[in-house]
Design a protein around this motif. Structure first.
Motif, PDB file in Angstrom:
ATOM      1  N   PHE A 111      -5.739  12.521 -11.220  1.00 12.38           N
ATOM      2  CA  PHE A 111      -5.855  11.152 -10.720  1.00 12.38           C
ATOM      3  C   PHE A 111      -4.804  10.284 -11.422  1.00 12.38           C
ATOM      4  O   PHE A 111      -4.494  10.486 -12.596  1.00 12.38           O
ATOM      5  CB  PHE A 111      -7.255  10.605 -10.991  1.00 12.38           C
ATOM      6  N   ILE A 112      -4.305   9.311 -10.689  1.00 14.43           N
ATOM      7  CA  ILE A 112      -3.283   8.413 -11.222  1.00 14.43           C
ATOM      8  C   ILE A 112      -3.809   6.981 -11.195  1.00 14.43           C
ATOM      9  O   ILE A 112      -4.279   6.505 -10.158  1.00 14.43           O
ATOM     10  CB  ILE A 112      -1.976   8.490 -10.397  1.00 14.43           C
ATOM     11  N   ALA A 113      -3.703   6.304 -12.338  1.00 12.07           N
ATOM     12  CA  ALA A 113      -4.056   4.877 -12.425  1.00 12.07           C
ATOM     13  C   ALA A 113      -2.782   4.111 -12.764  1.00 12.07           C
ATOM     14  O   ALA A 113      -2.185   4.319 -13.819  1.00 12.07           O
ATOM     15  CB  ALA A 113      -5.121   4.656 -13.492  1.00 12.07           C
ATOM     16  N   LEU A 114      -2.370   3.253 -11.861  1.00 13.86           N
ATOM     17  CA  LEU A 114      -1.070   2.598 -11.955  1.00 13.86           C
ATOM     18  C   LEU A 114      -1.202   1.128 -12.330  1.00 13.86           C
ATOM     19  O   LEU A 114      -1.916   0.369 -11.672  1.00 13.86           O
ATOM     20  CB  LEU A 114      -0.351   2.733 -10.605  1.00 13.86           C
ATOM     21  N   ASN A 115      -0.518   0.738 -13.416  1.00 14.59           N
ATOM     22  CA  ASN A 115      -0.466  -0.663 -13.859  1.00 14.59           C
ATOM     23  C   ASN A 115      -1.850  -1.309 -13.941  1.00 14.59           C
ATOM     24  O   ASN A 115      -2.111  -2.360 -13.358  1.00 14.59           O
ATOM     25  CB  ASN A 115       0.431  -1.493 -12.930  1.00 14.59           C
ATOM     26  N   THR A 116      -2.725  -0.663 -14.692  1.00  7.50           N
ATOM     27  CA  THR A 116      -4.080  -1.154 -14.828  1.00  7.50           C
ATOM     28  C   THR A 116      -4.234  -1.991 -16.102  1.00  7.50           C
ATOM     29  O   THR A 116      -3.301  -2.136 -16.888  1.00  7.50           O
ATOM     30  CB  THR A 116      -5.087   0.007 -14.916  1.00  7.50           C
ATOM     31  N   SER A 128       3.276   5.892  -2.944  1.00 11.83           N
ATOM     32  CA  SER A 128       4.492   6.636  -3.262  1.00 11.83           C
ATOM     33  C   SER A 128       4.664   6.770  -4.771  1.00 11.83           C
ATOM     34  O   SER A 128       4.987   7.851  -5.281  1.00 11.83           O
ATOM     35  CB  SER A 128       5.709   5.945  -2.648  1.00 11.83           C
ATOM     36  N   PHE A 129       4.422   5.667  -5.517  1.00  8.09           N
ATOM     37  CA  PHE A 129       4.491   5.706  -6.975  1.00  8.09           C
ATOM     38  C   PHE A 129       3.492   6.717  -7.538  1.00  8.09           C
ATOM     39  O   PHE A 129       3.803   7.482  -8.460  1.00  8.09           O
ATOM     40  CB  PHE A 129       4.197   4.322  -7.559  1.00  8.09           C
ATOM     41  N   LYS A 130       2.290   6.722  -6.976  1.00  6.04           N
ATOM     42  CA  LYS A 130       1.259   7.641  -7.477  1.00  6.04           C
ATOM     43  C   LYS A 130       1.633   9.095  -7.208  1.00  6.04           C
ATOM     44  O   LYS A 130       1.402   9.971  -8.054  1.00  6.04           O
ATOM     45  CB  LYS A 130      -0.093   7.305  -6.843  1.00  6.04           C
ATOM     46  N   ARG A 131       2.194   9.358  -6.041  1.00  3.64           N
ATOM     47  CA  ARG A 131       2.613  10.736  -5.748  1.00  3.64           C
ATOM     48  C   ARG A 131       3.701  11.182  -6.718  1.00  3.64           C
ATOM     49  O   ARG A 131       3.672  12.310  -7.229  1.00  3.64           O
ATOM     50  CB  ARG A 131       3.113  10.836  -4.304  1.00  3.64           C
ATOM     51  N   ARG A 132       4.642  10.287  -6.977  1.00  2.00           N
ATOM     52  CA  ARG A 132       5.728  10.649  -7.913  1.00  2.00           C
ATOM     53  C   ARG A 132       5.203  10.834  -9.325  1.00  2.00           C
ATOM     54  O   ARG A 132       5.667  11.701 -10.068  1.00  2.00           O
ATOM     55  CB  ARG A 132       6.827   9.588  -7.877  1.00  2.00           C
ATOM     56  N   ALA A 133       4.238   9.986  -9.724  1.00  2.00           N
ATOM     57  CA  ALA A 133       3.650  10.116 -11.053  1.00  2.00           C
ATOM     58  C   ALA A 133       2.898  11.436 -11.190  1.00  2.00           C
ATOM     59  O   ALA A 133       2.990  12.123 -12.216  1.00  2.00           O
ATOM     60  CB  ALA A 133       2.709   8.945 -11.328  1.00  2.00           C
ATOM     61  N   ARG A 134       2.152  11.802 -10.144  1.00  2.00           N
ATOM     62  CA  ARG A 134       1.433  13.079 -10.180  1.00  2.00           C
ATOM     63  C   ARG A 134       2.417  14.240 -10.225  1.00  2.00           C
ATOM     64  O   ARG A 134       2.217  15.219 -10.956  1.00  2.00           O
ATOM     65  CB  ARG A 134       0.511  13.198  -8.963  1.00  2.00           C
ATOM     66  N   LEU A 167       0.827  -1.197   0.000  1.00  2.00           N
ATOM     67  CA  LEU A 167       0.000   0.000   0.000  1.00  2.00           C
ATOM     68  C   LEU A 167       0.869   1.258   0.000  1.00  2.00           C
ATOM     69  O   LEU A 167       0.616   2.209  -0.739  1.00  2.00           O
ATOM     70  CB  LEU A 167      -0.930   0.006   1.212  1.00  2.00           C
ATOM     71  N   SER A 168       1.919   1.243   0.825  1.00  2.00           N
ATOM     72  CA  SER A 168       2.757   2.445   0.940  1.00  2.00           C
ATOM     73  C   SER A 168       3.536   2.706  -0.347  1.00  2.00           C
ATOM     74  O   SER A 168       3.672   3.853  -0.777  1.00  2.00           O
ATOM     75  CB  SER A 168       3.725   2.311   2.119  1.00  2.00           C
ATOM     76  N   THR A 169       4.079   1.659  -0.983  1.00  2.00           N
ATOM     77  CA  THR A 169       4.847   1.874  -2.204  1.00  2.00           C
ATOM     78  C   THR A 169       3.944   2.298  -3.354  1.00  2.00           C
ATOM     79  O   THR A 169       4.338   3.101  -4.198  1.00  2.00           O
ATOM     80  CB  THR A 169       5.643   0.621  -2.610  1.00  2.00           C
ATOM     81  N   GLU A 170       2.729   1.771  -3.406  1.00  2.00           N
ATOM     82  CA  GLU A 170       1.808   2.173  -4.461  1.00  2.00           C
ATOM     83  C   GLU A 170       1.474   3.655  -4.330  1.00  2.00           C
ATOM     84  O   GLU A 170       1.452   4.390  -5.324  1.00  2.00           O
ATOM     85  CB  GLU A 170       0.521   1.349  -4.412  1.00  2.00           C
TER      86      GLU A 170
END
Length: 333
Positions: A320-325, A293-299, A288-291
């Motif tokens: 909004f960020i959608a990661l590895n969907t 973190s990835f979204k914050r960096r992507a934004r 949960l924490s790494t996901e």
């Protein structure tokens, strides 16, 4: 409501097709020059130049071409080399396109259709509800700006989602219509593609920045102007009218700065405009924490690319960020 999809090379890569610049460069290294054997020397210099680039920037061919102008300073030599690499890229992608276009399945086309109709379904439940509440109860008028030269998108649409036809949106009283697909950098079918940078500052050779012959081939917005196309204006208008912008498969590179600036202007002009950015990370191990973190960096990456002020936290209710969907079809198994 006007929705706009910005689709980059990640769409083709998701289909399992070797259309990335690194794929092409591996192919190009082994090919003889297309028309002028003297290009061979320039080509060897180009790959030596790439070998000395210490970061990952060499993988972006357009950025590398702009930087290579500081190394290959003879105008005629550079123009011959540019012509060779441009034609080689057209041939390389055309061969992939010819082989792949007949292999797509109805299942992949249906997947594409559902992705276009309900892209917000790839958000988590909380984000989905927030996103849908911003869309309101209006029919969706959609357009696509493709950053790709290939026609895989059009091929997958055939028979499943026709331009100008209305489609019911699942679990919604609204309807969806795809109005147009614009290829801002040209199409292989036209045998003319725009390969280059966004503006003069991205050409390292300062003398070349003043040379119209160089600018004609290297500055992508100028290329559209020179061929008399109205596509620049048409795509600018699509962005100005967009209420929702989806970005998929783009690295947000600086060689498309014109378009990131246009999106920024639209985003700042209307505080109701929202963006959904789809991002893929290879082989991630998510908690949960790494996901998050990835979204914050992507934004933050998107905020930087658009040139927005402040940090990503200021835009969490609009970006909004959608990661590895599973957005858009993937290669057949």
């Amino acid at each position: 409501m006007n929705i706009l999809f910005i689709i980059g090379n990640g769409f083709d890569l998701r289909l399992g097709l070797p259309t990335g610049y690194p794929d092409f460069l591996n192919h190009y290294r082994e090919q003889n020059p297309k028309h002028n054997i003297e290009v061979k020397t320039s080509k060897e210099e180009f790959f030596k130049f790439i070998g000395h680039v210490e970061n990952e920037e060499w993988k972006d061919l357009e950025v590398t071409l702009g930087n290579f102008t500081s190394h290959l300073t003879d105008k005629s030599q550079f123009l011959e080399f540019y012509r060779d690499i441009n034609l080689s890229l057209v041939d390389y992608l055309s061969n992939i396109e010819e082989e792949a276009n007949s292999t797509f399945t109805d299942e992949q086309s249906e997947h594409l259709k559902q992705s276009l109709l309900t892209p917000y379904n790839y958000l988590n439940n909380r984000e989905k509800e927030l996103f849908k509440s911003r869309i309101e109860r209006r029919d969706l008028e959609a357009s696509i700006i493709s950053l790709n030269y290939t026609s895989f998108l059009e091929t997958l649409c055939k028979g499943h989602i026709e331009i100008g036809k209305y489609y019911d949106i699942p679990d919604s009283p609204r309807v969806f219509r795809l109005n147009q697909i614009k290829h801002i950098h040209g199409r292989l079918i036209e045998k003319s593609i725009l390969l280059g940078v966004d503006n003069e500052e991205q050409i390292s050779n300062e003398d070349f920045r003043l040379d119209e012959d160089i600018l004609d081939v290297m500055i992508k917005p100028k290329g559209n102007e020179n061929i008399g196309s109205l596509i620049e204006r048409e795509c600018q208008d699509l962005i100005k009218e967009a209420d929702v912008i989806y970005i998929f498969g783009s690295s947000l590179g600086k060689t498309d700065k014109t378009w990131w600036t246009a999106i920024k202007e639209r985003f700042l002009y209307d505080p109701q405009v929202i963006i959904l950015y789809f991002l893929r990370k290879d082989n991630p191990i998510f908690t949960l924490s790494t996901e998050m973190s990835f979204k914050r960096r992507a934004r933050e990456q998107l905020v930087t690319a658009l040139g927005l002020e402040g940090n990503e936290a200021n835009y969490r209710d609009r970006i909004f960020i959608a990661l590895n969907t599973a957005m858009f079809p993937e290669k057949k198994q």
